[in-house]
Design a protein around this motif. Structure first.
Motif, PDB file in Angstrom:
ATOM      1  N   ARG A   1      40.747  44.031  32.453  1.00 61.19           N
ATOM      2  CA  ARG A   1      40.905  42.829  33.267  1.00 61.19           C
ATOM      3  C   ARG A   1      40.180  42.990  34.606  1.00 61.19           C
ATOM      4  O   ARG A   1      39.541  42.051  35.107  1.00 61.19           O
ATOM      5  N   ALA A   2      40.266  44.196  35.199  1.00 58.84           N
ATOM      6  CA  ALA A   2      39.585  44.447  36.471  1.00 58.84           C
ATOM      7  C   ALA A   2      38.071  44.359  36.308  1.00 58.84           C
ATOM      8  O   ALA A   2      37.363  43.836  37.174  1.00 58.84           O
ATOM      9  N   LEU A   3      37.553  44.860  35.177  1.00 62.33           N
ATOM     10  CA  LEU A   3      36.106  44.772  34.925  1.00 62.33           C
ATOM     11  C   LEU A   3      35.673  43.318  34.759  1.00 62.33           C
ATOM     12  O   LEU A   3      34.607  42.918  35.233  1.00 62.33           O
ATOM     13  N   GLN A   4      36.501  42.525  34.081  1.00 63.88           N
ATOM     14  CA  GLN A   4      36.169  41.106  33.927  1.00 63.88           C
ATOM     15  C   GLN A   4      36.211  40.399  35.269  1.00 63.88           C
ATOM     16  O   GLN A   4      35.358  39.545  35.566  1.00 63.88           O
ATOM     17  N   LEU A   5      37.194  40.741  36.100  1.00 59.23           N
ATOM     18  CA  LEU A   5      37.274  40.168  37.443  1.00 59.23           C
ATOM     19  C   LEU A   5      36.037  40.527  38.257  1.00 59.23           C
ATOM     20  O   LEU A   5      35.458  39.684  38.948  1.00 59.23           O
ATOM     21  N   LEU A   6      35.620  41.786  38.173  1.00 61.85           N
ATOM     22  CA  LEU A   6      34.422  42.226  38.902  1.00 61.85           C
ATOM     23  C   LEU A   6      33.193  41.465  38.428  1.00 61.85           C
ATOM     24  O   LEU A   6      32.349  41.060  39.234  1.00 61.85           O
TER      25      LEU A   6
ATOM     26  N   LEU B   1      40.531  32.119  39.090  1.00 58.14           N
ATOM     27  CA  LEU B   1      40.500  33.471  38.532  1.00 58.14           C
ATOM     28  C   LEU B   1      41.687  33.715  37.606  1.00 58.14           C
ATOM     29  O   LEU B   1      41.545  34.336  36.546  1.00 58.14           O
ATOM     30  N   ALA B   2      42.851  33.238  38.011  1.00 55.14           N
ATOM     31  CA  ALA B   2      44.045  33.418  37.171  1.00 55.14           C
ATOM     32  C   ALA B   2      43.868  32.734  35.822  1.00 55.14           C
ATOM     33  O   ALA B   2      44.237  33.277  34.776  1.00 55.14           O
TER      34      ALA B   2
ATOM     35  N   VAL C   1      46.270  38.547  40.008  1.00 57.69           N
ATOM     36  CA  VAL C   1      44.909  38.512  40.555  1.00 57.69           C
ATOM     37  C   VAL C   1      44.859  39.262  41.886  1.00 57.69           C
ATOM     38  O   VAL C   1      43.937  40.047  42.133  1.00 57.69           O
ATOM     39  N   ARG C   2      45.858  39.036  42.742  1.00 55.59           N
ATOM     40  CA  ARG C   2      45.879  39.724  44.040  1.00 55.59           C
ATOM     41  C   ARG C   2      45.971  41.239  43.850  1.00 55.59           C
ATOM     42  O   ARG C   2      45.321  42.005  44.568  1.00 55.59           O
ATOM     43  N   ARG C   3      46.773  41.696  42.889  1.00 51.79           N
ATOM     44  CA  ARG C   3      46.878  43.134  42.630  1.00 51.79           C
ATOM     45  C   ARG C   3      45.552  43.696  42.123  1.00 51.79           C
ATOM     46  O   ARG C   3      45.138  44.788  42.506  1.00 51.79           O
ATOM     47  N   ASP C   4      44.872  42.933  41.242  1.00 53.71           N
ATOM     48  CA  ASP C   4      43.590  43.400  40.714  1.00 53.71           C
ATOM     49  C   ASP C   4      42.518  43.435  41.799  1.00 53.71           C
ATOM     50  O   ASP C   4      41.652  44.321  41.809  1.00 53.71           O
ATOM     51  N   VAL C   5      42.561  42.490  42.715  1.00 55.76           N
ATOM     52  CA  VAL C   5      41.626  42.512  43.847  1.00 55.76           C
ATOM     53  C   VAL C   5      41.859  43.753  44.695  1.00 55.76           C
ATOM     54  O   VAL C   5      40.907  44.425  45.122  1.00 55.76           O
ATOM     55  N   ASP C   6      43.132  44.078  44.943  1.00 60.59           N
ATOM     56  CA  ASP C   6      43.444  45.294  45.703  1.00 60.59           C
ATOM     57  C   ASP C   6      42.940  46.534  44.984  1.00 60.59           C
ATOM     58  O   ASP C   6      42.460  47.490  45.617  1.00 60.59           O
TER      59      ASP C   6
END
Length: 321
Positions: free
Chosen positions: A8-13, A27-28, A38-43
């Motif tokens: 999920r973090a790679l997809q967000l990136l 994003l969610a 989403v906020r946790r993954d951004v962190d």
């Protein structure tokens, strides 16, 4: 909800690397998670060194910012091959000092390529030969190129010293609109304040460009930047051309064709006909390979280029032992 935090973090990136502003809700929805996740993954990305900016309010959201260092990049197979190929042939450009930098970067990337991708890159390099170019002083200052590219993007007026073909120097104040490449030459299409008209400037004759702190509203370049430069410089355009049939619309090909000297011909069913131009068959083959990363392509003419591309395709599909 996606349960794989790493994936999920790679997809967000991957989404943030488009450098657009993403709202948390968008994003969610893309990631099929809550805004809190989403906020946790951004962190998590920030902890890994990715500078993610956040803004609040009605139009707030997340954007990948420019940081103090370069964090790891996320590339898929085709992107990795495209970067490696581009770096190899950047060594033949007319930008001062880029040859050594490109080769250093290529060495760093190739050592991490999987064997299957390294074979694809090696096959392409082994199948294409670049025509030697006589050495001269017509090189472009990379700092000047960066200043002008940023000024085109931000619509900022620029002042510079320019040497005309007859050797006469003058100071110019212009509205820079577009950079255009023709073979190894770089050109700037700009509105000249003093002449009150459009002008084409060769970047190797241009010195010390700097923004002057004022902006402008962009205008429409007559006929488009590429056509305007072609009319301005007249003779000396690339000597070789090829006609391609690409199974995609011109809109789908826009991102790749903007880097290739080309002339649209027409559309037949789901196939776009386009003519590409360059100074030798090797560079035409490179252009075909670049287009092939976007859509299936075949060479209608000339036959000698079709043979080169066929050999290239055969080498790229050789099975790994």
């Amino acid at each position: 909800m996606r349960e794989d935090p790493t994936g999920r973090a790679l997809q967000l990136l991957s989404l943030l690397q488009t450098h657009r502003l993403w709202r948390a809700g968008e994003l969610a929805e893309r990631l099929e998670v809550t805004e809190r996740t989403v906020r946790r993954d951004v962190d998590r990305l920030r902890e890994l060194g990715y500078p993610v900016d956040a803004t609040t309010g009605k139009y707030g959201g997340y954007r990948l910012a420019t940081g103090a260092h370069v964090p790891p990049l996320l590339l898929d197979d085709d992107e990795a091959v495209a970067v490696a190929i581009g770096l190899r042939y950047a060594a033949t450009t007319a930008i001062s000092g880029i040859e050594e930098t490109s080769l250093r970067s290529l060495m760093k990337i190739e050592q991490f390529l999987p064997h299957r991708l390294r074979r694809r890159v090696s096959a392409l390099h082994g199948s294409v030969t670049s025509m030697p170019w006589p050495s001269d002083d017509h090189v472009v200052d990379p700092d000047a190129l960066s200043v002008l590219a940023a000024a085109c993007r931000d619509h900022e007026n620029v002042r510079f010293d320019y040497r005309r073909q007859d050797g006469e120097h003058s100071r110019r104040l212009v509205q820079p609109h577009q950079l255009v490449t023709v073979s190894r030459r770089w050109y700037l299409v700009a509105w000249d304040h003093h002449r009150g008209d459009w002008r084409t400037f060769r970047l190797d004759r241009l010195r010390e460009p700097r923004t002057v702190g004022t902006s402008f509203t962009p205008l429409e370049i007559p006929g488009g930047a590429a056509s305007f430069v072609a009319q301005s410089i007249g003779p000396g355009l690339p000597q070789r051309s090829a006609t391609l049939a690409v199974r995609a619309t011109f809109a789908e090909l826009d991102d790749v064709l903007r880097w290739i000297d080309h002339t649209p011909i027409g559309v037949e069913a789901d196939t776009s006909l386009v003519q590409i131009h360059s100074e030798d068959l090797g560079r035409l083959a490179m252009a075909v390979a670049r287009i092939a990363l976007t859509a299936p392509v075949s060479v209608a003419e000339p036959a000698e280029l079709a043979d080169i591309v066929a050999r290239l395709a055969a080498h790229l599909t050789v099975p790994v032992p």
